[in-house]
Design an enzyme around this catalytic site. Structure first.
Site, PDB file in Angstrom:
ATOM      1  CB  ALA B 338      -0.965  -0.031   1.186  1.00  0.00           C
ATOM      2  CB  SER B 339       0.201   4.685   1.133  1.00  0.00           C
ATOM      3  OG  SER B 339      -1.054   4.717   0.529  1.00  0.00           O
TER       4      SER B 339
END
Lengths: 366, 629
Positions: B338-339
């Site tokens: 993810a981020s």
């Protein structure tokens, strides 16, 4: 063309000795598989089959002139060496040692057969090079190479017992055909010097292993314990033995490899001093007969071949029985005819066949 | 001429060959040698017969006596297994005595009566005990058969008092593994189990026997060789009732080495408390050395249950638990990064010169690529965004655009250089490798070419990417320590039982992050603003006492791209197992960091709300304790 003298000279006593000792083996093995929980009953029937297969091999070994083995010695040797290489590549085994080659429903132990190959190839070489003054160092290089190849291959398996047997057989044959005096001295002196040198370069654990090998008491939980149990088994047989199938040490599976290397303990426990000595005497007669074959053969290949075969039987009997009685280091050497194992039995049957062969064709020498 | 022809012609000339010699009938050269051989053989056989005579006649009576009851037996002396401590010398794992009841059938006459008497003292029905005996049919009657392990002290006392009514019953004391803090660092430390027949056959465990316990998981398994020690034994003589009358020989056992782990028990406990009731993992590491300070995976299991034996139901509930308590989520589990992955994308585009610190993009809340619309998590958009702000506010649109310029393969190269997509080499089994996709990988895997849209997903850490929490740890601690990748260490030092140091585990550099000093400073500024600016995604983790930097991540399990995606996410959020995983990676203090932390909470929804507060708690616990200390 059949010669009547072949039958006249046939040594029936050698054949009988093989049959009798083989019978001893089957009886002892029966006891070992019946009483001992460790050895499956199947092994007894397998050995029974091997016994008859061995007899067939024995007959084959005296049917055609032993000179054939002289002529084909190098082929037999190369064949056996390739089997040894095969073991290292495709071999099967137990407890980390690879000793067997599997052929369908049966497997063989090539290191046993190699003993015959080495005896034949050395007899072939020595019969052409032996002389009255003895072999020189230069003449010993070839035999050395012929021995070192199977030796290394067998040590790699590892099967120290058979490797030592090869050295002892070859050594006996070499000493028999005589080494030239100065060369002999060189060999001894260099041997004496190299031992401490080699020792110096060994690692600590290797030294420990050799010391334990020489003195089993250093390993009271392993080899040392086995030797104690083996001595108790033998000694508890006393004069008349505990009787067939009555051995307790065997029954309790305290003996390691009770049906192979330690089979003599089973026999001595059940048959006592009387049984042990009778069996030893049969072996002694067999060995003397083997030397007699060599004595009466008037041709070098046959003489040296017979000496080699007799040396093999002698050393195996002496080392195996000496070992289970705590006289000698513990190495995996089988007792001829008695120990469980097809390859071992067939090898010794072939050897008896060869002795009969040399004996019955002694008149053929011009 | 024969090939084995050795002597020179002159030599040959001087000699008579043996063949010639043998053919001259008047010679008995070899006959004399054979006579000598016969003499040697006779001597050898005389020796053998003398020895048989000595054993069977002279020693016969004594050896017969020893054989009657098989008096000489072997007893094992089990080595005591090495202890396990934390970094400060706090004992985590030790051994306690376990009293095991055995029966030796040959000595226990009559067996039925003995068993019935025994069952009164140990609360086990006699039939059950008898069935244990019959299961061991075929083994030698002198071999002890295990009736019951680990009888309590009361039962032991009762049996000791009545031992004369219990012939053949033998109590053996065996050291048994004891995990002092139930469930604590269970995945890291692991547990012991009985050696399996497959393991015995494999040849790797030659010194082991059936019934031995070996490390099956975690440190117990990895450091089996250090912890194990060496077995000893005794040769003893026993009397008719099986009691030892004489010890003949003893081989001492050697205790195993004591192992000091790098974890700090208090921090470990804190991490486990923070994960209580959640599924996920927390790792804390010293960025400057690579030493793991805490490694928690939740839910955990009770290690003692493995040693003491557990019921089928207990085992089934462990394996069928949907939260996978048997998995060390810090090392063995793979998640979409993810981020957090935006750190890698930022490094790549800065290093490749695609942008510099001031390059800005405009984020309207979505990005159109081809005929597809890719959304930013912030529907209202971030307006003008440079790389620092993009990291701090985790702007998707910024990274879509730089990702598109980078291309998937260049990005993959940077990810690999950051240590993602390959095992970190930690001393634990079954470490997962993760996955860094490339165009070639996808073609080989699916036969379909790479799509541009997939690059955009990958650039924000979605799509095919998979990483383990431990890989994230090497990334974030590399950012913290100035770009060095260390092998994560769990072992601090090894000592013999006497306290002599066997080895000390030194830091091992496995590589460097592909960053220049300037890039590093830009990224660190972004991570600092993430926590310390009001608009940063991890403002929640901000504290006054400690200066923390970090990065959040929210791993979507349902694709966010596509047309009516918002609806599907909303629906997904209602279903717990489709809720996104929450990430937070952090280090503190921002200048000269002493601790790096990775938190993943499965289905925790948002990195900011579910993971960041846990990291904050752990960091403050560690750093403020240090201040006090």
């Amino acid at each position: 063309m059949f010669d009547r003298r072949l039958v006249q000279n046939f040594d029936w006593s050698l054949l009988s000795l093989a049959l009798i000792l083989g019978f001893f083996g089957l009886v002892t093995l029966y006891s070992s598989v019946t009483a001992g929980a460790q050895v499956p009953q199947m092994e007894y029937y397998k050995q029974l089959v091997w016994y008859f297969v061995g007899l067939i091999f024995l007959v084959i070994s005296f049917l055609f002139n032993y000179k054939t083995f002289d002529r084909w010695g190098h082929i037999i040797y190369i064949l056996c060496i390739s089997l040894l290489v095969g073991v290292l590549i495709f071999g099967e085994g137990s407890k980390g040692a690879m000793r067997w080659l599997k052929f369908g429903f049966f497997s063989i132990q090539p290191s046993e057969l190699v003993k015959i190959a080495v005896i034949i190839i050395l007899a072939r070489y020595y019969s052409k090079h032996a002389n009255t003054t003895g072999l020189t160092l230069r003449e010993l290089i070839n035999p050395f190479l012929l021995i070192i190849i199977p030796f290394v291959l067998i040590v790699k398996q590892p099967d120290l017992g058979t490797a030592i047997m090869i050295v002892l057989i070859a050594g006996s044959m070499t000493v028999f055909v005589k080494i030239e005096r100065r060369s002999f001295l060189y060999l001894i002196v260099s041997g004496v010097i190299s031992i401490p040198l080699v020792w110096f370069f060994l690692r600590e654990y290797q030294k420990a292993r050799i010391l334990t090998f020489l003195d089993p008491d250093r390993d009271p939980l392993g080899t040392g314990y086995h030797i104690i149990q083996s001595k108790i088994a033998i000694g508890s047989g006393m004069i008349s033995g505990k009787g067939f199938l009555k051995g307790t040490q065997n029954a309790l599976s305290f003996l390691p490899e009770q049906h192979t290397d330690f089979i003599f303990s089973v026999l001595a426990e059940e048959w006592g001093l009387i049984g042990s000595v009778i069996m030893l005497i049969f072996f002694l007669i067999l060995i003397i007969k083997g030397l007699n074959v060599a004595y009466r053969c008037r041709e070098p290949f046959g003489t040296i071949l017979s000496v080699g075969i007799t040396a093999m039987i002698f050393w195996q009997v002496f080392i195996n029985i000496g070992m289970v009685m705590g006289l000698m280091p513990v190495v995996g050497v089988t007792l001829p005819f008695i120990s469980y194992g097809g390859s071992s039995l067939i090898t010794v049957m072939i050897c008896i066949g060869l002795l009969i062969n040399v004996s019955m064709r002694r008149f053929m020498v011009e | 001429m024969h090939s084995c022809y050795w002597p020179s012609p002159e030599e040959e000339y001087k000699r008579e060959t043996l063949s010639k010699y043998l053919h001259s009938t008047d010679s008995d050269w070899y006959k004399r040698r054979l006579t000598g051989v016969v003499f040697l053989v006779l001597t050898a056989f005389l020796v053998l017969i003398a020895r048989v005579f000595y054993l069977q006649v002279i020693e016969g009576n004594e050896l017969r006596r020893l054989s009657e009851n098989n008096c000489i037996r072997l007893q094992n002396i089990d080595p005591s297994r090495g202890l396990i401590f934390d970094r400060n010398g706090k004992l985590l794992v030790d051994n306690r005595p376990s009293f095991d009841l055995n029966i030796i059938l040959k000595d226990a006459k009559p067996v039925e009566h003995t068993i019935e008497t025994l069952s009164q003292y140990i609360d086990v029905p006699a039939t059950e005990l008898m069935s244990k005996i019959s299961r061991n049919k075929g083994i030698s009657s002198y071999t002890p058969i295990l009736l019951k392990q680990d009888i309590g002290r009361d039962a032991l006392a009762a049996i000791e008092v009545h031992k004369y009514n219990l012939p053949g019953i033998v109590v053996s004391v065996k050291p048994r593994r004891h995990y002092i803090y139930k469930q604590s660092a269970a995945h890291l430390i692991g547990y012991l189990g009985e050696i399996s027949s497959d393991e015995l056959k494999s040849g790797k465990y030659s010194a082991y026997r059936a019934g031995d316990y070996i490390g099956k998981f975690g440190v117990e398994k990895t450091y089996e060789g250090l912890l194990r020690g060496k077995r000893g034994g005794r040769q003893v003589e026993v009397n008719a009732t099986g009691r030892v009358v004489r010890v003949l020989k003893t081989v001492e056992s050697f205790p195993g080495h004591n192992v000091y782990l790098s974890i700090d028990y208090l921090l470990q406990k804190k991490a486990e408390e923070l994960l209580e009731g959640l599924a996920g993992a927390i790792i804390a590491m010293e960025p400057a050395t690579g030493q793991i300070l805490a490694m928690a995976s939740s839910p955990a299991f009770d290690q003692n249950a493995f040693v003491d034996g557990m019921s089928h139901e207990q085992w089934d509930s462990l394996v069928s638990n949907p939260f996978r308590p048997m998995e060390n989520k810090a090392v063995n589990a793979e998640y979409p990064p993810a981020s957090v992955y935006k750190i890698v994308t930022a490094i790549a585009c800065l290093e490749e010169g695609i942008i510099d610190a001031n390059t800005s993009f405009y984020c309207p809340g979505h990005y159109k690529c081809g005929n597809r619309v890719f959304r930013c998590w912030e529907k209202r958009g971030h307006n003008k965004v440079n790389v620092v702000k993009a990291l701090a506010e985790s702007c998707d649109v910024f990274f879509y655009q730089v990702g598109q310029k980078l291309g998937v393969d260049r990005l993959a190269w940077y990810a690999r250089a950051c240590g993602l997509g390959s095992a970190t080499g930690i001393d634990l089994d079954h470490e997962a490798k993760g996955l860094i996709p490339t165009a070639a990988w996808k073609r080989a895997r699916t036969g379909i070419g790479w799509q541009l849209g997939e690059t955009l997903s990958v650039a924000i850490g979605q799509g095919y990417n998979l990483t383990t929490p431990l890989q994230m740890m090497t990334l974030i601690s590399g950012i913290a320590n100035g770009g060095i990748r260390y092998k994560p260490l769990i072992l601090r030092k090894v000592e013999t039982a006497e306290g002599e140091i066997v080895n000390e585990n030194n830091s091992k550099v496995t590589g460097r992050l592909p960053v220049s000093q300037r890039t590093l400073e830009i990224v660190r500024k972004g991570l600092w603003e993430t926590v310390n600016k009001r608009k940063g995604t991890a403002w929640i983790a901000h504290v006054d006492d400690v200066d923390i930097s970090g990065k959040t991540g929210t791993a979507q399990l349902v694709s966010r791209t596509g047309s009516n995606d918002n609806a599907s996410i909303d629906k997904a959020n209602k279903l717990n197992h489709l809720k996104p995983h929450a990430w937070f990676v952090a280090y503190a203090p921002s200048k000269e960091p002493q601790i790096a932390v990775v938190v993943i909470v499965e289905h925790g929804e948002h990195g900011s709300s579910a993971a960041a507060p846990l990291a904050r708690e752990l960091i403050t616990t560690y750093l403020l304790k240090d201040k006090k200390g």
